[in-house]
Design an enzyme around this catalytic site. Structure first.
Site, short mmCIF file in Angstrom:
data_model
loop_
_atom_site.label_atom_id
_atom_site.label_comp_id
_atom_site.label_asym_id
_atom_site.label_seq_id
_atom_site.Cartn_x
_atom_site.Cartn_y
_atom_site.Cartn_z
N HIS A 7 0.85 -1.25 -0.08
CA HIS A 7 -0.01 -0.01 0.25
C HIS A 7 1.08 1.29 0.07
CE1 HIS A 7 0.51 -0.89 4.40
NE2 HIS A 7 0.59 0.46 4.62
N GLU A 130 7.68 1.17 5.12
CA GLU A 130 7.17 -0.15 6.08
C GLU A 130 7.25 -1.43 5.39
OE1 GLU A 130 2.87 0.45 6.40
OE2 GLU A 130 2.63 -1.33 7.99
C1 LIG Z 1 -1.99 0.82 10.29
C2 LIG Z 1 -1.00 0.21 10.93
C3 LIG Z 1 0.22 0.29 9.90
C4 LIG Z 1 -0.17 -0.60 8.44
O1 LIG Z 1 -0.54 -1.62 8.98
O2 LIG Z 1 -0.14 0.16 7.46
C5 LIG Z 1 0.53 1.61 9.66
O3 LIG Z 1 0.81 2.06 8.58
S1 LIG Z 1 0.88 2.34 11.11
C6 LIG Z 1 1.31 3.99 10.43
C7 LIG Z 1 1.79 4.88 11.46
N1 LIG Z 1 2.92 4.57 12.31
C8 LIG Z 1 4.32 5.07 11.87
O4 LIG Z 1 4.17 5.69 10.88
C9 LIG Z 1 5.44 4.43 12.74
C10 LIG Z 1 6.70 4.74 12.10
N2 LIG Z 1 6.94 6.32 12.02
C11 LIG Z 1 7.38 6.90 13.07
O5 LIG Z 1 7.96 6.23 14.06
C12 LIG Z 1 7.51 8.43 13.09
O6 LIG Z 1 6.49 8.77 12.16
C13 LIG Z 1 8.94 8.95 12.48
C14 LIG Z 1 9.24 8.34 11.01
C15 LIG Z 1 10.07 8.52 13.53
C16 LIG Z 1 8.91 10.48 12.38
O7 LIG Z 1 8.26 10.87 13.56
P1 LIG Z 1 8.39 12.63 13.82
O8 LIG Z 1 7.45 12.79 15.28
O9 LIG Z 1 7.68 12.99 12.65
O10 LIG Z 1 9.93 12.68 13.98
P2 LIG Z 1 10.77 13.79 13.67
O11 LIG Z 1 10.00 15.28 13.50
O12 LIG Z 1 11.94 13.74 14.34
O13 LIG Z 1 11.06 13.50 11.94
C17 LIG Z 1 12.48 13.07 12.00
C18 LIG Z 1 12.75 13.35 10.33
O14 LIG Z 1 11.81 12.56 9.44
C19 LIG Z 1 11.01 13.61 8.74
N3 LIG Z 1 9.68 12.52 8.56
C20 LIG Z 1 8.90 12.41 9.60
N4 LIG Z 1 7.91 11.62 9.06
C21 LIG Z 1 8.44 11.41 7.64
C22 LIG Z 1 7.53 10.89 6.60
N5 LIG Z 1 6.46 10.15 6.77
N6 LIG Z 1 8.16 10.68 5.28
C23 LIG Z 1 9.28 11.39 5.09
N7 LIG Z 1 9.95 12.08 5.96
C24 LIG Z 1 9.38 12.10 7.48
C25 LIG Z 1 10.77 14.69 9.43
O15 LIG Z 1 10.34 15.86 8.82
C26 LIG Z 1 12.12 14.92 9.94
O16 LIG Z 1 12.98 15.53 9.09
P3 LIG Z 1 13.74 16.53 9.35
O17 LIG Z 1 12.86 17.90 9.54
O18 LIG Z 1 14.51 17.14 7.96
O19 LIG Z 1 14.77 16.37 10.41
CO LIG Z 2 0.90 1.43 6.36
#
Ligand SMILES: CC[C@@H](C(=O)O)C(=O)SCCNC(=O)CCNC(=O)[C@H](O)C(C)(C)COP(=O)(O)OP(=O)(O)OC[C@H]1O[C@@H](n2cnc3c(N)ncnc32)[C@H](O)[C@@H]1OP(=O)(O)O
Ligand SMILES: [Co+2]
Length: 134
Positions: A7, A130
Site C-alpha cells: 500500500h 514500511e
Molecule cells: C495501520 C498500521 C500500519 C499498517 O499496517 O499499515 C501503519 O501504517 S501505522 C502508520 C503510523 N506509524 C508509523 O508511521 C510508525 C513509524 N513512524 C515513526 O516512528 C515516526 O513517524 C517517524 C518516522 C520517526 C517520524 O516521527 P516524527 O515525530 O515526525 O519525528 P521527527 O519530526 O523527528 O522526524 C524526523 C525527520 O523525518 C521526517 N519525517 C517524518 N515523517 C516522515 C515521513 N512520513 N516521510 C518522510 N519524512 C518524514 C521529518 O520531517 C524529520 O525530518 P527533518 O525535519 O528534516 O529532520
Molecule cells: Co501502512
C-alpha cells in the site's frame, strides 16, 4: 528482498472526509475505519486492482503521525509499504547494512494482521518505508 507494493499511505486530518472524497469523487471502494491504538492511527483502505491506498488519521495523543500532519496540515503521502517474505531476515540484513529500523526492531502486527516494521525516512531518500511480511 522486496515483493509487491502492499500500500501507499496518505496521512489525513479528517479520515471520514477523505474516505467520502475517495468514494464520491473517485468512485473508489473504501473499507470501514479500523482503529489501531497500538499504532496511534485509525485507517481505511482504498481497494485498487494492483495495490491499496491506506488513508490514516491520528488516534490518541501520542500518534506517530501528529508531527507529520502539523507540518502538512492538508495531509500528504506518508509512507510506502513493501511486502517481504521474511521480515526478521529483512530487518537483520538492513541493520547490518546500517539502516535504522524504527522502534525496538520487534515487528508489530499491522492493519492486515501481519508483522510490520518501519525504516527511518532519512535512510531512504526522505521516504518512510514500511515492510509487511506476507
Ligand atoms: C495501520 C498500521 C500500519 C499498517 O499496517 O499499515 C501503519 O501504517 S501505522 C502508520 C503510523 N506509524 C508509523 O508511521 C510508525 C513509524 N513512524 C515513526 O516512528 C515516526 O513517524 C517517524 C518516522 C520517526 C517520524 O516521527 P516524527 O515525530 O515526525 O519525528 P521527527 O519530526 O523527528 O522526524 C524526523 C525527520 O523525518 C521526517 N519525517 C517524518 N515523517 C516522515 C515521513 N512520513 N516521510 C518522510 N519524512 C518524514 C521529518 O520531517 C524529520 O525530518 P527533518 O525535519 O528534516 O529532520
Ligand atoms: Co501502512
Amino acid at each position: 528482498m522486496l515483493g509487491r507494493v502492499n500500500h501507499v499511505a496518505i496521512a489525513v486530518p479528517d479520515l471520514s472526509a477523505a474516505a467520502d472524497s475517495y468514494r464520491s469523487m473517485l468512485g473508489a471502494d473504501v473499507t470501514a475505519p479500523q482503529a489501531l491504538p497500538e499504532h496511534g492511527v485509525t485507517v481505511v483502505f482504498v481497494t485498487l486492482p494492483n495495490t491499496k491506498v491506506e488513508l490514516l488519521e491520528p488516534l490518541g495523543d501520542a500518534s506517530p503521525i501528529a508531527a507529520f500532519l502539523a507540518k502538512n496540515p492538508a495531509g500528504g503521502i506518508h509512507h510506502i509499504c513493501y511486502e517481504v517474505a521474511d521480515i526478521i531476515g529483512a530487518r537483520d540484513r538492513l541493520k547490518q547494512a546500517g539502516a535504522r529500523v524504527l522502534g525496538d526492531g520487534t515487528p508489530k502486527i499491522g492493519a492486515h494482521g501481519k508483522p510490520v516494521l518501519f525504516l527511518h525516512p532519512k535512510d531512504f531518500q526522505g521516504t518512510l518505508i514500511e515492510l509487511e511480511e506476507v
